[in-house]
Design a protein around this motif. Sequence first.
Motif, mmCIF file in Angstrom:
data_model
loop_
_atom_site.group_PDB
_atom_site.id
_atom_site.type_symbol
_atom_site.label_atom_id
_atom_site.label_comp_id
_atom_site.label_asym_id
_atom_site.label_seq_id
_atom_site.Cartn_x
_atom_site.Cartn_y
_atom_site.Cartn_z
ATOM 1 N N GLU A 12 58.779 32.949 40.000
ATOM 2 C CA GLU A 12 59.351 33.620 41.201
ATOM 3 C C GLU A 12 58.454 34.515 41.568
ATOM 4 O OE1 GLU A 12 63.287 34.678 40.617
ATOM 5 O OE2 GLU A 12 63.808 32.806 40.057
ATOM 6 N N VAL A 13 57.631 35.119 40.720
ATOM 7 C CA VAL A 13 56.660 36.222 40.929
ATOM 8 C C VAL A 13 55.269 36.134 40.404
ATOM 9 C CG1 VAL A 13 56.235 38.907 40.705
ATOM 10 C CG2 VAL A 13 58.460 38.097 41.062
ATOM 11 N N VAL A 14 54.475 36.063 41.252
ATOM 12 C CA VAL A 14 53.101 35.926 40.682
ATOM 13 C C VAL A 14 52.221 37.252 40.950
ATOM 14 C CG1 VAL A 14 50.833 34.257 40.568
ATOM 15 C CG2 VAL A 14 53.253 33.284 41.070
ATOM 16 N N VAL A 15 51.642 37.856 39.787
ATOM 17 C CA VAL A 15 50.663 38.926 40.247
ATOM 18 C C VAL A 15 49.355 38.704 40.091
ATOM 19 C CG1 VAL A 15 50.468 41.331 39.392
ATOM 20 C CG2 VAL A 15 52.878 40.125 38.820
ATOM 21 N N PHE A 16 48.704 38.700 41.055
ATOM 22 C CA PHE A 16 47.130 38.464 41.233
ATOM 23 C C PHE A 16 46.571 39.863 40.801
ATOM 24 C CE2 PHE A 16 45.687 34.365 42.900
ATOM 25 C CZ PHE A 16 46.943 33.793 43.076
ATOM 26 N N CYS A 17 45.737 39.847 39.705
ATOM 27 C CA CYS A 17 44.686 40.913 39.336
ATOM 28 C C CYS A 17 43.303 40.627 39.025
ATOM 29 C CB CYS A 17 45.401 41.644 38.080
ATOM 30 S SG CYS A 17 46.312 40.606 36.866
ATOM 31 N N GLY A 18 42.672 41.686 38.916
ATOM 32 C CA GLY A 18 41.242 41.530 38.769
ATOM 33 C C GLY A 18 40.456 42.753 39.224
ATOM 34 N N SER A 19 39.111 42.815 39.034
ATOM 35 C CA SER A 19 38.452 43.999 39.317
ATOM 36 C C SER A 19 38.253 44.002 40.896
ATOM 37 C CB SER A 19 37.198 44.383 38.413
ATOM 38 O OG SER A 19 36.626 43.309 38.114
ATOM 39 N N GLY A 20 37.781 45.410 41.564
ATOM 40 C CA GLY A 20 37.486 45.409 42.806
ATOM 41 C C GLY A 20 36.483 44.190 43.488
ATOM 42 N N GLY A 21 36.558 43.843 44.413
ATOM 43 C CA GLY A 21 35.559 43.221 45.255
ATOM 44 C C GLY A 21 35.558 41.530 44.763
ATOM 45 N N VAL A 22 36.545 40.965 43.949
ATOM 46 C CA VAL A 22 36.467 39.785 43.262
ATOM 47 C C VAL A 22 36.958 38.540 44.466
ATOM 48 C CG1 VAL A 22 35.878 40.177 41.035
ATOM 49 C CG2 VAL A 22 38.291 39.863 41.893
ATOM 50 N N THR A 257 38.352 36.411 39.107
ATOM 51 C CA THR A 257 36.986 37.155 38.658
ATOM 52 C C THR A 257 35.874 36.276 39.421
ATOM 53 O OG1 THR A 257 35.603 37.762 36.907
ATOM 54 C CG2 THR A 257 36.939 35.806 36.686
ATOM 55 N N THR A 258 34.966 36.968 39.508
ATOM 56 C CA THR A 258 33.693 36.079 39.932
ATOM 57 C C THR A 258 32.953 35.867 38.596
ATOM 58 O OG1 THR A 258 32.480 38.162 40.295
ATOM 59 C CG2 THR A 258 33.479 37.240 41.909
ATOM 60 N N LEU A 259 31.913 35.012 38.600
ATOM 61 C CA LEU A 259 31.064 34.791 37.353
ATOM 62 C C LEU A 259 29.800 35.891 37.267
ATOM 63 C CD1 LEU A 259 31.269 31.076 37.045
ATOM 64 C CD2 LEU A 259 32.445 32.682 35.606
ATOM 65 N N GLU A 260 30.170 37.080 37.531
ATOM 66 C CA GLU A 260 29.086 38.066 37.417
ATOM 67 C C GLU A 260 29.483 38.730 36.113
ATOM 68 O OE1 GLU A 260 28.373 40.082 41.552
ATOM 69 O OE2 GLU A 260 30.195 39.385 41.203
ATOM 70 N N ALA A 261 28.536 39.497 35.444
ATOM 71 C CA ALA A 261 28.912 39.814 33.876
ATOM 72 C C ALA A 261 29.856 40.942 33.974
ATOM 73 C CB ALA A 261 27.562 40.421 33.414
#
Lengths: 392, 322
Positions: A12-22, A257-261
Amino acid sequence: VSGLEQLLATKEVVVFCGSGGVGKTSAAASAALGASCRLGGKVLVLTIDPAKRLASALGLEGIGNRAVQVRPEILKAAGVEPRGELWAAMLDTKQSWDDLVLRHAKDEETAYKILDNRLYHNLTSRFVQSHDYIAMERLYEIHATGEYDLIVIDTPPTRNAIDFLEAPARMADFFSSRLLRWLTLPYRVGGKRGTRVLSVASKPFYQIADRILGSAFLEDIAEFFLNFQSMYDGFVARSKAVERLLHDRRTTFTVVTTLEAAPLHEAERFCKELIARKFHLGALVLNKTLPDYLLSPEGAAAATELVDHAGPIAAELASLDNPALADPARTARVLRTIGDSYRNFSVVALRESELRSELAHTPDVIARVPTLEADIGDLDGLVEIGRWLFAD
Amino acid sequence: VSAQQADLLDRRLLFFTGKGGVGKSTVAAATALLAARVGRRVLLVEVDAKGDIPAQFERAPVGFAPKEIHPGVLAMAMDTEQSLQEYLRLNLRVPVLGRVGPLARALDFVASAAPGVKEILTIGKICWEVRESIEGRADFDMVVVDAAATGHIVAQLGAPEGIRDLVDVGPVRAQTQWLSEILEDPAITAVNVVTTPEEMPVAETIELVQRIRTETSVPLGSVIVNRVLPELFTTADEETFAALTEPHVNERLRQRAGSGSTAVIDGARLAVALRRTRAQHLEELRNAVDLPLMYLPYLFVRDHGLRVTRMVADELGEELGL
């Protein structure tokens, strides 16, 4: 049925997270759009800080905290047939804090005293991680209305992606802190403004604090906290409820995420933390990745051939009776350029593929979205991302 | 090269801010490396202590006490609690708080709860180090700050003014005066914004420049555009490239260079498209911001570490005409 589709169908709830700019916001919006088309029902995407063009594409400009339905006509124009309804809302931090105060203050007078306090504005706009808390608080509130089948939320950009997970607990801690009581005690005992009664224990603190901050400022702070503290019970109960929702079986987390280090490292750490804290890690989205054809050995061979033998190949092409290929020097330059460019991008693609293969602590569902040629600023873009998010 | 760009390294205090993920730490580290190359000694301050800065020099994370991590480059990680203790010790002669447990906790609590206190402790420590260097008491002559991201930097830069609005009397108010004098002097300080030619970073840069101008009196320096993709073709070349994508030409290429030719063409098309959307964002940036712009190329080979710091320092040196 794709992995992500199954996940969205059961949560019912999906939280999208990750660093800025991805590309968290676009991924969240795209997942919500996909869910409303594939699964139907009433789907809300709650977004924190969308790019202008995306906000206007969703019809979110200047609407504050209110949720609006994305009009079916615009969805149809983008070539999608929604089975259900897609709703969108933005988070207005200030408005959400005001609502919270109005709800929890013991009476209206106290509420307005708090809202008018000159520290209040500063505090709500700058208070450590106030965004984090208020985002989760809004999520809880919307979920509690029972109006939506699925809520997709993207999280505020924080220094550490984990910060917002701890926000409800931190908020409860803050209000129940003995320290806060201790700090405001002299003023509570003193009663009316301007008087305070210091205990032996608190005296040295106030002596130093007076010297640093001045007693008037200190008094402002105390008054503010005294009023704020009256919301204690409501606030603590509420933040515990928020925390329960995040841990609920119906809630899942998707890490983007992106595939940057650097972002990848952050994403991995985040996946690990989610698992350690017993949150449900549902999916990982690898965003803006380079296409696989950049990894093909045939491509690499052709690039080398084009760079090394640009001259003879250009001479051959000059015989094709195409005016744009008539100048062998120019053609050779272009051939060398594209060969070289391919090799450059393929180094990056190789690095990405290596990073991908090193991934640990990953969830079952991994979606990969390639770098798209244009920015994602409209529904067409969201549809395009969705094709990859929901790919089998 | 404008005069403003050339004297970037002549300032004593350089802030580098920008949206998360644009390479702000790399640019700050490269600037420090470049300054060290031309004979300066630099203190690199990491505000969001994540250990990113020492990693740019292949070194382990550092603490609050400055430590040399590369010849001519010292680094420290900001820690507001230690900054507060240092302030109390130096200015109010309050003994080290570590031993006074509850008192230290109470002060720390007020610091995290009261608005602007953390910010002033950060900016205060930075200005303190700048003043030490001006007065010849420091082991460095320049301070480069890997500053807070766009969301937080205005609050930090504006903290001295903000505190003056809130606190009517007391030593804190008096202390904010010299902070402002350092921060607002264009001969000493410049705030530089790092961005990439993408939609959100550009939008945030435009907004940030505006906000720094209207909400603070701190002088702006340059906008550094990081990860600029190369322009592959001139207009004439583009026609030739278009001809290469035609089916019968493509067939010829495949016969000559193998089946991978198609992948090479696709790769070039992607590179051109990416460059093109980015060029639009650059155009937007140029139109909206009247600060000197510096460009750093996208590095295909490596994406972090001392190798990259060196490469970015080379590029930056070229942009500055060094």
